[in-house]
Scaffold this motif. Structure first.
Motif, PDB file in Angstrom:
ATOM      1  N   SER A 154       0.836  -1.205   0.000  1.00  0.00           N
ATOM      2  CA  SER A 154       0.000   0.000   0.000  1.00  0.00           C
ATOM      3  C   SER A 154       0.872   1.257   0.000  1.00  0.00           C
ATOM      4  CB  SER A 154      -0.899  -0.006   1.229  1.00  0.00           C
ATOM      5  OG  SER A 154      -0.092  -0.073   2.382  1.00  0.00           O
ATOM      6  N   LYS A 155       0.240   2.410  -0.212  1.00  0.00           N
ATOM      7  CA  LYS A 155       0.986   3.672  -0.221  1.00  0.00           C
ATOM      8  C   LYS A 155       1.281   4.150   1.190  1.00  0.00           C
ATOM      9  CE  LYS A 155      -0.533   5.349  -4.689  1.00  0.00           C
ATOM     10  NZ  LYS A 155      -1.393   6.286  -5.408  1.00  0.00           N
ATOM     11  N   LYS A 156       0.476   3.666   2.131  1.00  0.00           N
ATOM     12  CA  LYS A 156       0.696   4.013   3.533  1.00  0.00           C
ATOM     13  C   LYS A 156       0.795   2.709   4.321  1.00  0.00           C
ATOM     14  CE  LYS A 156      -3.147   6.409   3.839  1.00  0.00           C
ATOM     15  NZ  LYS A 156      -4.251   7.162   4.429  1.00  0.00           N
ATOM     16  N   ALA A 157       1.755   2.629   5.198  1.00  0.00           N
ATOM     17  CA  ALA A 157       1.929   1.403   5.982  1.00  0.00           C
ATOM     18  C   ALA A 157       1.899   1.718   7.473  1.00  0.00           C
ATOM     19  CB  ALA A 157       3.245   0.735   5.615  1.00  0.00           C
ATOM     20  N   ASN A 158       0.865   1.242   8.141  1.00  0.00           N
ATOM     21  CA  ASN A 158       0.784   1.430   9.596  1.00  0.00           C
ATOM     22  C   ASN A 158       1.787   0.521  10.295  1.00  0.00           C
ATOM     23  OD1 ASN A 158      -2.401   1.927   8.746  1.00  0.00           O
ATOM     24  ND2 ASN A 158      -1.592   3.292  10.301  1.00  0.00           N
ATOM     25  N   ALA A 159       2.140   0.899  11.486  1.00  0.00           N
ATOM     26  CA  ALA A 159       3.069   0.066  12.259  1.00  0.00           C
ATOM     27  C   ALA A 159       2.368  -1.215  12.701  1.00  0.00           C
ATOM     28  CB  ALA A 159       3.561   0.837  13.469  1.00  0.00           C
ATOM     29  N   GLY A 204       9.677  14.286  13.426  1.00  0.00           N
ATOM     30  CA  GLY A 204       9.522  15.219  12.317  1.00  0.00           C
ATOM     31  C   GLY A 204       8.169  15.891  12.330  1.00  0.00           C
ATOM     32  N   MET A 205       7.127  15.092  12.517  1.00  0.00           N
ATOM     33  CA  MET A 205       5.758  15.607  12.451  1.00  0.00           C
ATOM     34  C   MET A 205       5.096  15.721  13.819  1.00  0.00           C
ATOM     35  SD  MET A 205       5.289  16.274   9.345  1.00  0.00           S
ATOM     36  CE  MET A 205       3.535  16.561   9.261  1.00  0.00           C
ATOM     37  N   GLY A 206       5.773  15.259  14.869  1.00  0.00           N
ATOM     38  CA  GLY A 206       5.202  15.336  16.211  1.00  0.00           C
ATOM     39  C   GLY A 206       3.934  14.512  16.297  1.00  0.00           C
ATOM     40  N   CYS A 207       3.022  14.954  17.168  1.00  0.00           N
ATOM     41  CA  CYS A 207       1.780  14.199  17.367  1.00  0.00           C
ATOM     42  C   CYS A 207       0.740  14.710  16.369  1.00  0.00           C
ATOM     43  CB  CYS A 207       1.326  14.344  18.800  1.00  0.00           C
ATOM     44  SG  CYS A 207       2.537  13.673  19.938  1.00  0.00           S
ATOM     45  N   ILE A 208       0.923  14.353  15.123  1.00  0.00           N
ATOM     46  CA  ILE A 208       0.096  14.882  14.026  1.00  0.00           C
ATOM     47  C   ILE A 208      -1.362  14.425  14.139  1.00  0.00           C
ATOM     48  CG2 ILE A 208       0.746  13.013  12.421  1.00  0.00           C
ATOM     49  CD1 ILE A 208       0.312  16.677  11.368  1.00  0.00           C
ATOM     50  N   GLU A 209      -1.563  13.238  14.717  1.00  0.00           N
ATOM     51  CA  GLU A 209      -2.923  12.699  14.874  1.00  0.00           C
ATOM     52  C   GLU A 209      -3.774  13.632  15.752  1.00  0.00           C
ATOM     53  OE1 GLU A 209      -2.606   8.332  15.114  1.00  0.00           O
ATOM     54  OE2 GLU A 209      -4.202   8.481  16.586  1.00  0.00           O
ATOM     55  N   ASP A 210      -3.230  14.013  16.916  1.00  0.00           N
ATOM     56  CA  ASP A 210      -3.961  14.908  17.816  1.00  0.00           C
ATOM     57  C   ASP A 210      -4.010  16.331  17.262  1.00  0.00           C
ATOM     58  OD1 ASP A 210      -5.079  13.488  19.960  1.00  0.00           O
ATOM     59  OD2 ASP A 210      -3.100  13.181  20.835  1.00  0.00           O
ATOM     60  N   THR A 211      -2.977  16.719  16.519  1.00  0.00           N
ATOM     61  CA  THR A 211      -2.991  18.044  15.887  1.00  0.00           C
ATOM     62  C   THR A 211      -4.148  18.113  14.894  1.00  0.00           C
ATOM     63  OG1 THR A 211      -0.590  18.171  16.106  1.00  0.00           O
ATOM     64  CG2 THR A 211      -1.598  19.704  14.567  1.00  0.00           C
ATOM     65  N   ASN A 262      -6.875  16.259  14.944  1.00  0.00           N
ATOM     66  CA  ASN A 262      -8.131  16.239  15.716  1.00  0.00           C
ATOM     67  C   ASN A 262      -8.474  17.629  16.228  1.00  0.00           C
ATOM     68  OD1 ASN A 262      -8.565  13.532  15.463  1.00  0.00           O
ATOM     69  ND2 ASN A 262      -7.638  12.971  17.414  1.00  0.00           N
ATOM     70  N   PHE A 263      -7.474  18.281  16.797  1.00  0.00           N
ATOM     71  CA  PHE A 263      -7.694  19.591  17.401  1.00  0.00           C
ATOM     72  C   PHE A 263      -8.075  20.627  16.343  1.00  0.00           C
ATOM     73  CE2 PHE A 263      -6.043  23.707  18.916  1.00  0.00           C
ATOM     74  CZ  PHE A 263      -6.844  23.852  20.028  1.00  0.00           C
ATOM     75  N   LEU A 264      -7.318  20.633  15.237  1.00  0.00           N
ATOM     76  CA  LEU A 264      -7.589  21.629  14.187  1.00  0.00           C
ATOM     77  C   LEU A 264      -8.935  21.366  13.506  1.00  0.00           C
ATOM     78  CD1 LEU A 264      -4.033  22.060  12.614  1.00  0.00           C
ATOM     79  CD2 LEU A 264      -5.217  23.586  14.187  1.00  0.00           C
ATOM     80  N   ASN A 265      -9.265  20.091  13.303  1.00  0.00           N
ATOM     81  CA  ASN A 265     -10.560  19.766  12.707  1.00  0.00           C
ATOM     82  C   ASN A 265     -11.714  20.199  13.612  1.00  0.00           C
ATOM     83  OD1 ASN A 265      -9.709  18.742  10.268  1.00  0.00           O
ATOM     84  ND2 ASN A 265      -9.460  16.672  11.051  1.00  0.00           N
ATOM     85  N   LEU A 269       1.737   8.185  11.332  1.00  0.00           N
ATOM     86  CA  LEU A 269       1.199   8.524  10.006  1.00  0.00           C
ATOM     87  C   LEU A 269       0.126   9.600  10.076  1.00  0.00           C
ATOM     88  CD1 LEU A 269       0.651   5.213   7.996  1.00  0.00           C
ATOM     89  CD2 LEU A 269       1.823   7.248   7.187  1.00  0.00           C
ATOM     90  N   GLY A 270      -0.696   9.556  11.116  1.00  0.00           N
ATOM     91  CA  GLY A 270      -1.842  10.459  11.172  1.00  0.00           C
ATOM     92  C   GLY A 270      -2.913   9.996  10.192  1.00  0.00           C
ATOM     93  N   LYS A 271      -3.948  10.816  10.016  1.00  0.00           N
ATOM     94  CA  LYS A 271      -5.063  10.377   9.181  1.00  0.00           C
ATOM     95  C   LYS A 271      -5.275  11.210   7.920  1.00  0.00           C
ATOM     96  CE  LYS A 271      -7.723   8.159  12.840  1.00  0.00           C
ATOM     97  NZ  LYS A 271      -7.145   8.552  14.131  1.00  0.00           N
ATOM     98  N   GLU A 272      -5.011  12.504   7.996  1.00  0.00           N
ATOM     99  CA  GLU A 272      -5.353  13.370   6.857  1.00  0.00           C
ATOM    100  C   GLU A 272      -4.159  14.013   6.166  1.00  0.00           C
ATOM    101  OE1 GLU A 272      -9.294  15.078   8.966  1.00  0.00           O
ATOM    102  OE2 GLU A 272      -8.598  16.138   7.171  1.00  0.00           O
ATOM    103  N   PHE A 273      -3.260  14.581   6.980  1.00  0.00           N
ATOM    104  CA  PHE A 273      -2.139  15.332   6.407  1.00  0.00           C
ATOM    105  C   PHE A 273      -1.320  14.453   5.468  1.00  0.00           C
ATOM    106  CE2 PHE A 273       2.063  17.306   6.405  1.00  0.00           C
ATOM    107  CZ  PHE A 273       1.718  18.614   6.104  1.00  0.00           C
TER     108      PHE A 273
END
Lengths: 85, 339
Positions: free
Chosen positions: B32-37, B85-92, B94-97, B171-175
């Motif tokens: 796949s283009k994205k690979a979760n851990a 590099g991206m920090g906690c992008i998942e919560d970022t 969530n918060f911005l959304n 990976l996060g979800k959207e970015f």
């Protein structure tokens, strides 16, 4: 009232990521903080935002929160009497 | 100046690197283009009350960090250093959304609190009740190397006896989807984007079969033509020549910038094993921490999996390893390890 209690249980489980709990695990009179669900002060903030967003209730006095968040039954009763949404 | 040794290495990655010892002979190719851990059972390492608030990166980091300390028999390190590099992008996200969806009202605290880049280092410190020096580095593809360099300096200058260092990215979800959209399909990254957390305990204490972290050097910008010179100088500073290096692990990701790695590889003789890893572990800003995990594993076990080898040359005895990583022709790092 029973619909509201069910709704609150579902929302709280989802909002606070209480993966260990299902709706059936939470009794209406269980304490939300301390020995019951074990919620903490950050959860209290999350619940205050939920009251404002979903029911139009703004809590300004922290002491008020201590009373309202005793249990699901107490919370549902307070929402019934004060909801703006 | 004291020498700096690596006492333990733990990694959570797209492959099964955590639960069992590394076995890449049965590694799953990522299609796949994205690979979760490949996520372990976090409940074993994190209290349920804390776990329910944690996003993927925090869970991975805290778990890998705790296990690295456990393996090194350290209960409280003298420093906790993380790179992301991206920090906690998942919560970022969530918060911005939530900010957008609720017209800047009704903002809940959890995702905001946990969206900062230093959340992993902070959560490890909280779990250990560790008040020692705690720092997080955020420098793109040099984030992990910056943390590692800080750790190495603390050990070398005898400011610390044991330091926990790790690299984490989720990976996060959207970015990540927007990143994929703008990525050049032909010349850009050809391996999947992924996530992971790799943690190490650095120490000044020399143990039996100790793996030494000899040196780290980073460059924000170097040209392709400068790579051989810079690399030769780096090796010379450590009293090595290219022929002394048994294996080179490069961060090839299939993009046009792999040409930098070709320039680096060209200085080594045919007897030096040439390895790559991002086809199995994916690309992320702290993927070089995964390369360090592989380097430590190879030196410790004297085993190179065929799936990592470019070409067909694999040495029987591996005593020195060079890691080279860069991203899009920027953020170059050289790490030298020896047994």
């Amino acid at each position: 009232m029973s619909n509201l209690i069910q709704e609150l249980k579902e929302n709280i489980i989802e909002l606070l990521n209480l993966e260990e709990f299902s709706v059936e695990d939470i009794n209406d009179d269980d304490a939300l903080f301390g020995d019951g669900l074990g919620l903490d002060s950050i959860d209290a903030l999350e619940l205050m935002v939920m009251l404002d967003k979903d029911y139009g209730i703004k809590l300004t006095d922290p002491k008020e929160g201590k009373e309202i968040f005793q249990s699901i039954a107490v919370l549902a009763d307070y929402i019934e009497k004060n909801r703006a949404k | 100046m004291k020498a700096c040794y690596i006492h333990s290495a733990v990694s959570i990655s797209a492959q099964n690197t955590f639960e069992t010892d590394l076995n890449l002979s049965e590694s799953n190719p990522i299609t796949s283009k994205k690979a979760n851990a490949n996520h372990p059972q976090y409940k074993t390492y994190i209290a349920p009350g804390a776990l329910r608030r944690m996003a993927t990166g925090v869970k991975m980091g805290v778990t890998a960090g705790k296990k690295a300390l456990e393996k090194a028999n350290i209960t409280n390190p003298d420093a906790i250093l993380t790179g992301t590099g991206m920090g906690c992008i998942e919560d970022t996200e969530n918060f911005l959304n939530a900010l957008i969806a609720n017209d800047e009202a009704y903002l809940t605290p959890t995702s905001f609190i946990q969206s900062t880049h230093n959340t992993v280092g902070a959560q490890i410190a909280l779990a250990l009740q560790c008040n020692a020096y705690n720092n997080t580095y955020v420098h793109g593809a040099l984030s992990f190397e910056s943390a590692l360099l800080d750790g190495q300096l603390l050990i070398k200058n005898d400011d610390s006896r044991s330091v926990l260092v790790g690299g984490i990215d989720e990976l996060g979800k959207e970015f990540i989807d927007y990143t994929l959209l703008v990525e050049d399909k032909k010349h850009g990254v050809q391996v999947p984007f992924s996530e992971g957390a790799s943690f190490f305990v650095l120490s000044s204490e020399k143990q039996e079969k100790a793996i030494q972290l000899n040196d780290i050097k980073t460059f924000s910008n170097i040209t392709e033509q400068e790579v051989p010179t810079v690399l030769n100088e780096f090796l010379a500073e450590n009293n090595y020549k290219p022929k002394d290096i048994d294996a080179v692990i490069c961060g090839n990701n299939g993009s046009v910038y792999d040409s930098y790695y070709s320039k680096a590889r060209a200085i080594f003789p045919i007897t030096t094993s040439q390895l790559h890893y991002k086809h199995l572990f994916g690309e992320y800003f702290t993927a070089s921490a995964m390369a360090l995990y592989l380097g430590v594993y190879i030196l410790k076990n004297q085993q190179i999996y065929d799936t990592l080898i470019i070409g067909d040359n694999s040495k029987n005895s591996i005593k020195t390893i060079l890691l080279y990583n860069q991203f899009n022709g920027r953020d170059h790092s050289f790490i030298l390890l020896s047994l």
